[in-house]
Scaffold this motif. Sequence first.
Motif, mmCIF file in Angstrom:
data_model
loop_
_atom_site.group_PDB
_atom_site.id
_atom_site.type_symbol
_atom_site.label_atom_id
_atom_site.label_comp_id
_atom_site.label_asym_id
_atom_site.label_seq_id
_atom_site.Cartn_x
_atom_site.Cartn_y
_atom_site.Cartn_z
ATOM 1 N N CYS A 1 0.829 -1.206 0.000
ATOM 2 C CA CYS A 1 0.000 0.000 0.000
ATOM 3 C C CYS A 1 0.867 1.261 0.000
ATOM 4 O O CYS A 1 2.030 1.235 0.424
ATOM 5 C CB CYS A 1 -0.916 0.014 1.232
ATOM 6 S SG CYS A 1 -2.016 -1.420 1.313
ATOM 7 N N LYS A 2 0.278 2.342 -0.475
ATOM 8 C CA LYS A 2 0.925 3.651 -0.481
ATOM 9 C C LYS A 2 -0.114 4.681 -0.093
ATOM 10 O O LYS A 2 -1.180 4.746 -0.697
ATOM 11 C CB LYS A 2 1.505 3.951 -1.867
ATOM 12 C CG LYS A 2 2.277 5.248 -1.928
ATOM 13 C CD LYS A 2 2.873 5.458 -3.307
ATOM 14 C CE LYS A 2 3.660 6.745 -3.378
ATOM 15 N NZ LYS A 2 4.238 6.975 -4.732
ATOM 16 N N ASP A 3 0.207 5.475 0.927
ATOM 17 C CA ASP A 3 -0.751 6.449 1.458
ATOM 18 C C ASP A 3 -2.062 5.767 1.824
ATOM 19 O O ASP A 3 -3.165 6.273 1.553
ATOM 20 C CB ASP A 3 -1.005 7.566 0.443
ATOM 21 C CG ASP A 3 0.241 8.359 0.126
ATOM 22 O OD1 ASP A 3 1.102 8.474 1.027
ATOM 23 O OD2 ASP A 3 0.364 8.852 -1.017
ATOM 24 N N ASN A 4 -1.924 4.586 2.418
ATOM 25 C CA ASN A 4 -3.068 3.794 2.868
ATOM 26 C C ASN A 4 -3.986 3.363 1.726
ATOM 27 O O ASN A 4 -5.167 3.091 1.926
ATOM 28 C CB ASN A 4 -3.882 4.543 3.931
ATOM 29 C CG ASN A 4 -4.675 3.578 4.800
ATOM 30 O OD1 ASN A 4 -4.219 2.454 5.070
ATOM 31 N ND2 ASN A 4 -5.857 4.009 5.227
ATOM 32 N N LYS A 5 -3.445 3.288 0.503
ATOM 33 C CA LYS A 5 -4.215 2.821 -0.653
ATOM 34 C C LYS A 5 -3.473 1.646 -1.297
ATOM 35 O O LYS A 5 -2.247 1.654 -1.379
ATOM 36 C CB LYS A 5 -4.389 3.937 -1.686
ATOM 37 C CG LYS A 5 -5.177 5.133 -1.167
ATOM 38 C CD LYS A 5 -5.211 6.234 -2.223
ATOM 39 C CE LYS A 5 -5.919 7.476 -1.691
ATOM 40 N NZ LYS A 5 -5.904 8.574 -2.690
ATOM 41 N N LEU A 6 -4.228 0.682 -1.748
ATOM 42 C CA LEU A 6 -3.636 -0.480 -2.384
ATOM 43 C C LEU A 6 -2.872 -0.053 -3.639
ATOM 44 O O LEU A 6 -3.389 0.659 -4.495
ATOM 45 C CB LEU A 6 -4.735 -1.479 -2.779
ATOM 46 C CG LEU A 6 -4.278 -2.747 -3.504
ATOM 47 C CD1 LEU A 6 -3.426 -3.620 -2.587
ATOM 48 C CD2 LEU A 6 -5.485 -3.538 -4.015
ATOM 49 N N SER A 7 -1.618 -0.501 -3.773
ATOM 50 C CA SER A 7 -0.813 -0.120 -4.935
ATOM 51 C C SER A 7 -0.258 -1.324 -5.689
ATOM 52 O O SER A 7 -0.035 -1.248 -6.893
ATOM 53 C CB SER A 7 0.356 0.776 -4.498
ATOM 54 O OG SER A 7 1.192 0.089 -3.580
ATOM 55 N N ALA A 8 -0.038 -2.463 -4.989
ATOM 56 C CA ALA A 8 0.549 -3.624 -5.659
ATOM 57 C C ALA A 8 0.270 -4.883 -4.846
ATOM 58 O O ALA A 8 -0.107 -4.812 -3.667
ATOM 59 C CB ALA A 8 2.048 -3.443 -5.850
ATOM 60 N N SER A 9 0.454 -6.022 -5.515
ATOM 61 C CA SER A 9 0.360 -7.300 -4.812
ATOM 62 C C SER A 9 1.362 -8.262 -5.425
ATOM 63 O O SER A 9 1.676 -8.175 -6.621
ATOM 64 C CB SER A 9 -1.060 -7.886 -4.890
ATOM 65 O OG SER A 9 -1.424 -8.161 -6.234
ATOM 66 N N ASP B 1 -4.458 1.025 -9.743
ATOM 67 C CA ASP B 1 -4.611 2.475 -9.734
ATOM 68 C C ASP B 1 -5.268 2.900 -8.423
ATOM 69 O O ASP B 1 -5.517 2.076 -7.534
ATOM 70 C CB ASP B 1 -5.399 2.945 -10.955
ATOM 71 C CG ASP B 1 -6.858 2.490 -10.956
ATOM 72 O OD1 ASP B 1 -7.314 1.905 -9.952
ATOM 73 O OD2 ASP B 1 -7.550 2.716 -11.972
ATOM 74 N N GLU B 2 -5.569 4.184 -8.283
ATOM 75 C CA GLU B 2 -6.097 4.697 -7.014
ATOM 76 C C GLU B 2 -7.471 4.132 -6.679
ATOM 77 O O GLU B 2 -7.909 4.165 -5.543
ATOM 78 C CB GLU B 2 -6.162 6.226 -7.051
ATOM 79 C CG GLU B 2 -4.788 6.885 -7.014
ATOM 80 C CD GLU B 2 -4.883 8.388 -6.809
ATOM 81 O OE1 GLU B 2 -6.015 8.915 -6.890
ATOM 82 O OE2 GLU B 2 -3.837 9.019 -6.562
ATOM 83 N N GLN B 3 -8.167 3.599 -7.691
ATOM 84 C CA GLN B 3 -9.480 3.023 -7.449
ATOM 85 C C GLN B 3 -9.409 1.509 -7.232
ATOM 86 O O GLN B 3 -10.423 0.838 -7.161
ATOM 87 C CB GLN B 3 -10.405 3.341 -8.625
ATOM 88 C CG GLN B 3 -10.659 4.827 -8.799
ATOM 89 C CD GLN B 3 -11.550 5.126 -9.988
ATOM 90 O OE1 GLN B 3 -12.374 4.306 -10.361
ATOM 91 N NE2 GLN B 3 -11.385 6.298 -10.568
ATOM 92 N N GLY B 4 -8.195 0.990 -7.145
ATOM 93 C CA GLY B 4 -8.032 -0.429 -6.883
ATOM 94 C C GLY B 4 -8.193 -1.311 -8.098
ATOM 95 O O GLY B 4 -8.315 -2.528 -7.978
#
Length: 556
Positions: free
Chosen positions: A42-50, A67-70
Motif C-alpha cells: 500500500c501507499k498512502d493507505n491505498k492499495l498499490s501492488a500485490s 490504480d487509485e481506485q483499486g
Amino acid sequence: MKYIATARILILSQLTFMATMAAPCPANKIVIDGNWQTTYQCKDNKLSASIETYLKTGAKTGASTYDEQGRVLTNDSWSTDGIYTYHAEVEYFENGQRQKSVFFIDENGVVTDKVKEKTVVKGDLDDPTIIKEWVISQSSYKQIGIKHYRYNDTNEDDFDFSAPKPYRIDVLTPNGEVSKFYEVVYNMQAPMANLVSEFKAYTADGNLIGHYNESDTFSVSEQLKNFNLTDKEYQRRLSIFEDKSREPVVIIDTGFDIMHPSLTHKLYNSPFDIAGDGIDNDNNGRVDDSWGWQRQDDAGLSLLRDDNNIRETHSLVHTPYPVSHGTHVAALALKDLDKYGLVGFAGDVAITDHLEKAAEYIKEKKVKFVNMSFAIGFPGAPMSAPRESFYYLENTFIDNPETVFVVAAGNARGNLDLDLKGNDNYPASYDYANMIKVGALNTASLKKDKMDTYRPASFSKFGNKKVQIFAPGQGVVSAQSGGGTIALNGTSMAAPFVTNVLLKGHNLNPELSPLELKDLLLATAYIPRSGRLPCESGGIVDPDAFYKAVLKTKSN
C-alpha cells in the motif's frame, strides 16, 4: 484457514466494485491460500501492488499493480521454477469498458512491444462481457482484424454467452488501420459452426462495397444490371456470357461468388444445357449445372448440399472475416480472358462422388484445362481425406490424359520438400505427365527487372521432382466475395496465375495441345542468375517468353 480464505474473497470483492471510490489498503496484507501467499502493498493507505509467492520454493509467481481506485493496471506471472510467462496491461475508459493487452515475452524474459492478445470488455472481472477482440497473427504478431460483439442490453439473458459471435469484423492494414469492414449474418441452423450465410462489405468510412447472400435468386442478365455499367459495357458482358462457343475451364475449389463483377459474365453457358430451365438437358443427372455443382456432406455442421448453387459457404473457423478462396482463384485464372467459361466444382473437394463427377465432366466435355488449388493431405494422416478420396482423385488424372491440371504445390511451416519421404501432400505428390505443380514466390506479381530477386515464399512446398515451376503467391490481389478485392498468400494463388498464362497461350495458338503448351511453359521458365530454384524447370514462369515461343510455333 477458512477465515483467511474468506478475507481473500472479500478483498477480491472489494476490487470488483472500486470503479467509483479509492481502494483502501486491505486489513490483511498477507493472505495464504494453499501453497500460495499473496502480499498486498500500500501507499498512502491505498492499495498499490500485490505479489504472489509459491510457498514451497519461495518463488514469485505473480505480481499486479493497481490504480487509485483499486483497478488492476498490470498483471505478471511466472512459473514455479521462475520462468516469466505473462505480462498484461489494462486501460480503463469513462464508459465503464476496459482494454487489456497481453505482450509477448522473448526467450530472455524481456517484455517486448509485440501484442499477442488484445480485447475490450465490460462488466465482471472474473467473467467479463467481450466488446472487441483483435485478431493477431501468433507468428508475426501483426494485427489482422477486429471482431465487434453486440448484446441486447435490455435482456442479456437471451444471449448465449458461451459462444458469442461478432456482428462486425474489421480488416486492418499492416499499420493497424481499418481498410474495410464486414457486417455478418450467421446460419443459425448450425450455430456452433460459425457459418456466415450473408454479409455486407463496407469501406473504412462506411460506404457499401457489396453484398453477399449465398441464397439470393440469380440470373446473369439481371445481376449485370446491378454493376452500374454503361449500356455498351452491359451488352459486351452479356454477349460474352451468351457466347456458347467459349471453352469450359474447370476449377475445383471451395465456392465462388457468382455475383462478383469479375465473374458473373464469365460463368460457362454450356451448349449442352439451358441455364435456368429446370431440365437436365445433358442427361448427366444434374439439373441446370451449366456453370458447375456444389457438394457438402457434413451433417454435424448442417452442411448437406447437392445442388447447382456454387456460391461459397463462408466459415469463420479458420479466417477472421469472410474469405472466398474459390472466388479469388477463379478471378485470377480468368483475368483478362473472355473466351473461356467458369465451371466450378464447389464445396468439399474430398467427397468421392464429387470427384468422380468432376472427372466424368472433364472427360465428357473434353475440358483442356483444370485448376486445383487445394490439398487433401495423404492417406492415413490425421485430418486427411478418407482413403477412397485419393482413389477418385488420382483417377481424375489417369482418366483425362490430354487435360492439363494446374495444381498448387501446398503450404506449410515445415517439411516443405515434397521429394522427401513423409512429406507427401496430395494431389501435388502425384506424378503424371498432365500435371503442372506450382510453388509460390515471395511476390504478388512479376517484373522483368526483378526476376533475379524472387525466391520461393517461406511457406511454399517445393521439390526438384514433384514441383515444376514457381509463380507469384505472396500478397496476391484478386476478387473477394461480396465485392472488391483482397490480398492472399499461398500456392493456391500461384496455380491460377499459371492457369491464366496457359489459357492466354492457348488463345495465341489453339492448335497446340495442352501438353505441348505445358512443355513450352516449362522450357521458357526464367532461371535466376543466382541459380536454379528447387523445381523441375529450375525457374519462374515467364509469360512473355512463353507467348513468344507459342507464336513461333504458329508462324512455323
